[in-house]
Design a protein around this motif. Sequence first.
Motif, PDB file in Angstrom:
ATOM      1  N   LEU A 289       0.915  -0.923  -0.042  1.00 28.29           N
ATOM      2  CA  LEU A 289       0.435  -0.124   0.001  1.00 28.29           C
ATOM      3  C   LEU A 289       0.933   1.504   0.333  1.00 28.29           C
ATOM      4  CD1 LEU A 289      -3.051  -1.194   2.242  1.00 28.29           C
ATOM      5  CD2 LEU A 289      -2.825  -1.407  -0.147  1.00 28.29           C
ATOM      6  N   LEU A 290       2.327   0.779  -0.371  1.00 23.12           N
ATOM      7  CA  LEU A 290       2.777   2.056  -0.379  1.00 23.12           C
ATOM      8  C   LEU A 290       3.675   2.483  -1.650  1.00 23.12           C
ATOM      9  CD1 LEU A 290       4.476   1.114   3.234  1.00 23.12           C
ATOM     10  CD2 LEU A 290       2.602   2.550   3.056  1.00 23.12           C
ATOM     11  N   GLY A 326      -6.903  -1.645  -2.968  1.00 18.25           N
ATOM     12  CA  GLY A 326      -6.565  -1.447  -1.172  1.00 18.25           C
ATOM     13  C   GLY A 326      -6.214   0.172  -1.319  1.00 18.25           C
ATOM     14  N   CYS A 327      -6.613   0.812  -2.717  1.00 16.02           N
ATOM     15  CA  CYS A 327      -6.709   2.237  -3.085  1.00 16.02           C
ATOM     16  C   CYS A 327      -8.422   2.621  -2.107  1.00 16.02           C
ATOM     17  CB  CYS A 327      -6.401   2.464  -4.104  1.00 16.02           C
ATOM     18  SG  CYS A 327      -7.078   4.169  -4.365  1.00 16.02           S
ATOM     19  N   LYS A 328      -9.224   1.565  -3.031  1.00 18.98           N
ATOM     20  CA  LYS A 328     -10.438   1.926  -2.201  1.00 18.98           C
ATOM     21  C   LYS A 328     -10.133   0.004  -1.062  1.00 18.98           C
ATOM     22  CE  LYS A 328     -12.544   3.306  -6.706  1.00 18.98           C
ATOM     23  NZ  LYS A 328     -14.103   3.727  -6.380  1.00 18.98           N
ATOM     24  N   VAL A 478      -1.895  14.670   8.443  1.00 18.24           N
ATOM     25  CA  VAL A 478      -3.040  13.668   7.659  1.00 18.24           C
ATOM     26  C   VAL A 478      -3.048  13.341   6.433  1.00 18.24           C
ATOM     27  CG1 VAL A 478      -5.378  13.409   7.614  1.00 18.24           C
ATOM     28  CG2 VAL A 478      -3.984  14.014   9.711  1.00 18.24           C
ATOM     29  N   ASN A 479      -2.462  14.454   5.538  1.00 14.38           N
ATOM     30  CA  ASN A 479      -2.371  14.543   4.279  1.00 14.38           C
ATOM     31  C   ASN A 479      -0.872  14.651   3.896  1.00 14.38           C
ATOM     32  OD1 ASN A 479      -4.508  16.467   2.960  1.00 14.38           O
ATOM     33  ND2 ASN A 479      -3.911  17.991   3.522  1.00 14.38           N
ATOM     34  N   LYS A 480      -0.334  14.281   4.612  1.00 15.86           N
ATOM     35  CA  LYS A 480       1.698  14.031   4.649  1.00 15.86           C
ATOM     36  C   LYS A 480       1.697  12.227   4.367  1.00 15.86           C
ATOM     37  CE  LYS A 480       5.744  15.197   6.470  1.00 15.86           C
ATOM     38  NZ  LYS A 480       6.500  16.480   6.707  1.00 15.86           N
ATOM     39  N   ALA A 481       1.235  11.529   4.946  1.00 11.96           N
ATOM     40  CA  ALA A 481       0.453  10.640   5.244  1.00 11.96           C
ATOM     41  C   ALA A 481      -0.025   9.829   4.628  1.00 11.96           C
ATOM     42  CB  ALA A 481      -0.047  10.092   7.125  1.00 11.96           C
ATOM     43  N   ALA A 482      -0.717  10.508   4.264  1.00 21.52           N
ATOM     44  CA  ALA A 482      -1.739   9.566   2.843  1.00 21.52           C
ATOM     45  C   ALA A 482      -0.268   9.826   1.473  1.00 21.52           C
ATOM     46  CB  ALA A 482      -2.934  10.700   2.376  1.00 21.52           C
ATOM     47  N   ARG A 483      -0.073  10.885   1.267  1.00 19.37           N
ATOM     48  CA  ARG A 483       1.265  10.814  -0.097  1.00 19.37           C
ATOM     49  C   ARG A 483       2.139   9.890   0.232  1.00 19.37           C
ATOM     50  NH1 ARG A 483       0.408  16.617   1.088  1.00 19.37           N
ATOM     51  NH2 ARG A 483       2.213  16.863   2.299  1.00 19.37           N
ATOM     52  N   ARG A 484       2.596   9.597   1.864  1.00 17.21           N
ATOM     53  CA  ARG A 484       3.336   8.266   1.899  1.00 17.21           C
ATOM     54  C   ARG A 484       2.713   6.973   1.476  1.00 17.21           C
ATOM     55  NH1 ARG A 484       5.051  10.643   6.390  1.00 17.21           N
ATOM     56  NH2 ARG A 484       3.597   9.591   8.055  1.00 17.21           N
ATOM     57  N   ALA A 510      -3.556   7.837   7.638  1.00 22.46           N
ATOM     58  CA  ALA A 510      -2.617   6.077   7.183  1.00 22.46           C
ATOM     59  C   ALA A 510      -1.695   6.350   7.717  1.00 22.46           C
ATOM     60  CB  ALA A 510      -2.608   7.160   5.115  1.00 22.46           C
ATOM     61  N   ASP A 511      -1.611   6.850   8.864  1.00 21.86           N
ATOM     62  CA  ASP A 511      -0.593   6.718   9.347  1.00 21.86           C
ATOM     63  C   ASP A 511      -0.065   5.125  10.305  1.00 21.86           C
ATOM     64  OD1 ASP A 511       2.539   7.700  10.137  1.00 21.86           O
ATOM     65  OD2 ASP A 511       1.308   8.386  12.035  1.00 21.86           O
ATOM     66  N   GLY A 512      -0.839   4.118  10.675  1.00 28.62           N
ATOM     67  CA  GLY A 512      -0.711   3.468  11.599  1.00 28.62           C
ATOM     68  C   GLY A 512      -1.950   3.626  12.816  1.00 28.62           C
ATOM     69  N   PHE A 513      -2.529   3.035  13.133  1.00 20.82           N
ATOM     70  CA  PHE A 513      -3.112   3.056  14.502  1.00 20.82           C
ATOM     71  C   PHE A 513      -1.618   3.512  16.376  1.00 20.82           C
ATOM     72  CE2 PHE A 513      -4.737   1.296  18.712  1.00 20.82           C
ATOM     73  CZ  PHE A 513      -5.902   2.725  18.907  1.00 20.82           C
ATOM     74  N   PRO A 514      -0.638   2.464  15.740  1.00 16.50           N
ATOM     75  CA  PRO A 514      -0.086   2.416  17.021  1.00 16.50           C
ATOM     76  C   PRO A 514       0.687   4.120  17.246  1.00 16.50           C
ATOM     77  CG  PRO A 514       0.374   0.983  16.662  1.00 16.50           C
ATOM     78  CD  PRO A 514      -0.546   1.010  14.864  1.00 16.50           C
TER      79      PRO A 514
END
Length: 534
Positions: A289-290, A326-328, A478-484, A510-514
Amino acid sequence: MLADMKSVDLLIVGAGFGGLYMLHKARSLGLEALAIEAAPSVGGTWYHNRYPGARVDIQSMEYSYSFDEALQQQWCWSERYAPQPELLRYANHVADRFGLRDGILLNTRVRGAHFDEAARRWQVFADDGRRWSARFLVMASGPLSSPNRPDFPGLQDFKGAVLHTADWPHEPVDFSGRRVAVVGTGSSAVQAIPIIAQQARELTVFQRTAAYAAPARNGPLDREFEARIKADYAGFRARNRRMHGGFGTLLPPNPVSALAVSAQERERSFEERWRVGGFAILGAFNDLLLNLESNALLAEFVRTKIRATVEDPQTAALLQPTHTIGCKRLCVDSGYYETFNRPNVRLVNINQAPIERFTATGLLSGGRSHDFDTLVLATGFDAMTGTMLRLDLRGRAGLRIQDKWRAGPLNYLGLGIAGFPNLFNIAGPGSTSAFTNVIVAIEHHVDWIADCICHLQAHDKSSIEASEAAETAWTEYVNKAARRTVFLSCNSWYLGANIAGKPRMFMPLADGFPRYADHCANVAHKGYEGFVLQ
Ligand code: N01
């Protein structure tokens, strides 16, 4: 008028899984709390989404509350992935078991809430004119709770029944002998189509974007497996909370890039996880997904499965998704692609030839008319913001949520909104909700809110509000995490792209729950840094 207004410490909008736990938690702190629910029952998502085949796509042993050891030990799920009726029974069981019913007002739709600055309280009002005053307002209205009903031309002319998967009738729907049309091929449709096809005389599926679906491999819950988990349920939950999505310790992601192994090794890993079923396949490698190149390898693997399953080559070709996998959100199915081998099922591509209009007997697309008796809209939700934006919600100085969120849902940590003191959002935009086992996300938010309220009480503060600076920085985060990730490479409800005119902003984190949970904990540890306490 004000004298008639009931005062509570904390008012919760919604009595789904978020609202129920928030109510229980607030009461355990000694707060007077009230949950207001528009439906005639608790259960939220699992009350409304009762279409045939509806079930959870995260394993039941994981998709359940962890806050009470006796509850998690005593409740027994029947299947690996619980079906909707069982999830609804579970929500009702929780309401009874923890004595929550007298704190829930059903059949009552909150119409709006205004913040009274002088009193530092929320004035909340319902459709029926009733009003409440609350110090804290918690939005537990759910990220997927406003059904998307596209404005199809002529829909009002259609003489047959029109159903929406997210607002399904409560009496049984019998499709036998009927010609049924389904519009949409997301998770809801993928679950409903195989069951509807078994009953209907004819089923026509109108597809705008082909879906990737991984087999659920559902079945009765293995009692030995259940006993193993229950022997250390708390440990199992704790380990899951350290996983990216708050679930998945049963088969952890492979910490290797899909590009770092041979083609044979890759195939073996994909096959192994395809056999396990569900979301396991997305963890076959650590960059699916990256990295677009890795993603394309998995996408082709699934397309190969579709080609091998669907007998008619033309239909198989139409069912091949072309976007990043996985994008949707990946669909989890039980016999979806196989259903297109049935003689009574037909697939119509409305990507090239969109629906022109509905008629009394069906619809027109690509110059062709398609007739049917029953229409099922599986067209999803105005996700993450839809429900809040339908409210007359006004913060300080009369700031309307519609103005505040004109360009997208600005917030801090997904929990607070500048200009809206003492308002908390559960599992909404700006948090990992949509990418997390949502019950893990809910429990985390409720616990954080409860700790925050205790902090305010201990420090003799009456309100907390996100600062604009913290909100701006968080939105960029949040935007930065999505861009990765690969999530910006297609149109999805994560982006608001499924709703005409909705501002495009990547809403979940999209940065992971932990990492997210650590972030929230640090903010609290530093005295709620980024919030203004008064
Ligand atoms: O909704 P969706 P959903 N004309 O938005 C199509 C959760 N969930 O209810 O992709 C024609 O995914 C749209 O087409 P396109 C889960 O998080 C979980 O299925 O926009 N078609 C798409 O095919 C999920 O992601 C489960 O081109 C139109 C479909 O309708 C989320 O809910 C089960 C259209 C909508 O798909 C939403 O799922 C169900 C138009 N104007 C849901 N507008 C579990 O398994 C939309 N479409 C637990």
